[in-house]
Design an enzyme around this catalytic site. Sequence first.
Site, short mmCIF file in Angstrom:
data_model
loop_
_atom_site.label_atom_id
_atom_site.label_comp_id
_atom_site.label_asym_id
_atom_site.label_seq_id
_atom_site.Cartn_x
_atom_site.Cartn_y
_atom_site.Cartn_z
CE1 TYR A 234 -5.07 -8.09 11.20
CE2 TYR A 234 -6.27 -6.61 9.76
CZ TYR A 234 -5.73 -7.86 10.02
OH TYR A 234 -5.85 -8.87 9.08
CG ASP B 104 -4.67 -1.15 10.16
OD1 ASP B 104 -4.50 -2.14 10.89
OD2 ASP B 104 -5.56 -1.09 9.30
CG HIS C 100 -6.00 -8.60 -2.00
ND1 HIS C 100 -6.35 -7.32 -1.64
CD2 HIS C 100 -6.65 -9.42 -1.14
CE1 HIS C 100 -7.18 -7.36 -0.60
NE2 HIS C 100 -7.38 -8.63 -0.28
CD1 TRP D 147 -7.53 -13.06 7.88
CD2 TRP D 147 -8.45 -11.08 8.33
NE1 TRP D 147 -8.43 -12.79 6.88
CE2 TRP D 147 -9.01 -11.57 7.13
CE3 TRP D 147 -8.87 -9.84 8.81
CZ2 TRP D 147 -9.99 -10.88 6.42
CZ3 TRP D 147 -9.85 -9.15 8.09
CH2 TRP D 147 -10.39 -9.66 6.92
CG ASP E 120 -6.45 -11.81 2.00
OD1 ASP E 120 -5.59 -12.17 1.17
OD2 ASP E 120 -6.58 -10.63 2.36
CD GLU E 121 -9.89 -8.55 2.66
OE1 GLU E 121 -10.39 -8.02 3.67
OE2 GLU E 121 -8.93 -8.04 2.03
CD1 TRP F 153 -3.46 -4.95 8.42
CD2 TRP F 153 -2.71 -5.31 6.35
NE1 TRP F 153 -3.54 -6.30 8.18
CE2 TRP F 153 -3.09 -6.55 6.91
CE3 TRP F 153 -2.22 -5.29 5.04
CZ2 TRP F 153 -2.99 -7.76 6.22
CZ3 TRP F 153 -2.12 -6.50 4.35
CH2 TRP F 153 -2.51 -7.71 4.93
CB THR F 154 1.40 0.76 5.15
OG1 THR F 154 1.40 0.14 3.85
CG2 THR F 154 2.34 0.04 6.09
CD GLU F 155 -4.81 -0.66 3.92
OE1 GLU F 155 -4.05 -0.69 4.93
OE2 GLU F 155 -5.51 -1.62 3.56
NE ARG G 258 -3.39 -2.82 0.26
CZ ARG G 258 -3.89 -3.61 1.20
NH1 ARG G 258 -3.22 -3.81 2.32
NH2 ARG G 258 -5.05 -4.20 1.00
CG ASP H 64 -3.17 -5.86 -1.51
OD1 ASP H 64 -4.28 -5.77 -2.06
OD2 ASP H 64 -3.01 -6.41 -0.40
#
Length: 523
Positions: free
Chosen positions: A380, A382, A231, A355, A292-293, A430-432, A131, A160
């Site tokens: 998490y 973040d 992703h 998670w 994931d996702e 997580w670095t969003e 990110r 990602d």
Amino acid sequence: MVPDPAAAHFGDGSFPLGPDTNLAVGEGLGGVAAWLRGALRLALPAGSDGLRLAVDSALPLEGYVLKVAAEGILITGGSPAGVFYGAQTLRQLLPPSALRRAGGESWALPYADISDAPRFGWRGVMLDVARHFMSVADVLRFIDLAAFHKLNVLHLHLTDDQGWRIEVPGWPRLTSVAAWRPATMLGSRVHGRYDERPHGGFYTADDLREIVAYAAERWVTVVPEVDMPGHMQAAIAAYPALGNGFAGGVRTGWGISTHVLNLSDESLSFCQDVLSFVCSIFPSPLIGIGGDECPADEWASSPVVAREGLRGPAELQGWFTGRMAGYLAGLGRQVFGWDELLAFGVPKKAVIAAWRGVPPAVTAAKAGVPVVSCPDISCYLDYRQSDDPGEPTPVGTLLSLADVYGFDPVPAELSASEAAFVLGGQANVWTEHMESARRVDYMTYPRLCAFAETVWSGASRDFADFRRRLDAHLPRLDALGVNYRPMSGPRPWDARPDAPGHPRTLADRLAELHGMTADLRRA
């Protein structure tokens, strides 16, 4: 000290440690000795009457005994890793000034007898460089700080939807196209704000080798992750033939992209090329493939379903994971993936990162699947640290220092035999909303100090005692140049009014997680 050692006794008196202190190095400890000389910035000439490093196989593998007495300093470990952790404790016996880059000083070490060993073998932290890209120097510094707190796994999230961070031979557009996005979302996605400034970067093979080697010197295993088959929008933007008709660019917003791999033979070949390259760089026995996702929207008419005799597109992810697991097995590696894999059939010898709250760790352990606990509601980093309006981009549920310290990797629902499948715990960065290493520092510390104690020290812990020790530990972070969040709260310049957040209540998140983990109940 942080983490708190299992047993520590201090006596009257001190032993001088300085440039002329002799260092005796046991067999197989040359690397630890070289690191220690550099960390202390002392010559430590060879000799037998000062500081001694030795291995005693009777000790736990990562355990150590540190003794400081009139006759000298002795660090004995169950392995070189144990000696390394004893040396890290030695650094905490010194004044904070000893952690600064100025060298050549002498210090008085108090007489001490410390015995210690970790509770868990997996003491991890995940760093998301997809990110927001971080330079090699920043990653190495992140490793140093993690190792100082006796963490031993760096889960490196390399790809990602918003960016691809590694070069792969034969796929040049991964670095010329997939590694760059034209803009970045500011704050939570509910606000729809963007900075319209390009962002990107990638690591060369030599960069990655440097990271791996640097980590190995500090007994940190780097577990790489290339998320697939979801992703993947950045990779598909570079090579549209991998997708399902998508012809757009690297994703600029946060959230989950519906643009996933098409699972054609070309896509499988691409994934195998990537994994082959990753395995040539990273010696970790586990290789992260995410899982994931991954929305199945674009697989509704996939020809792979009929070709492979599957009952529908929902079975494609399990089929794909099995193919990648088989390929990795041929390279002598195993799958490391997120807990969504539990719903599709976990490959043999795979390890799951749980998670989505606590239930996935329970499900995995009861099924006999090795699991690393990293529930978002506890791990998490973040997520916001307080309700102070000055917190930068406050997202997620409240996750205070005390909340992190209260985390236990072993869910209470597990029996002793089931708990044996919990390898340990992991904090995820997580670095969003972390656009710089300075912001990563603020969100990570001192919460990672608390987390490190949850995975190193015993199950019985005292937060008040930890806070007392943390007050003595923070000057060490100052000496190491860490931009940690002050205990008094955010400073005026920490706020990000241009990047507003979206706080959540724990009750709302737990309800959301209950819906998200319905796949586990069905499985």
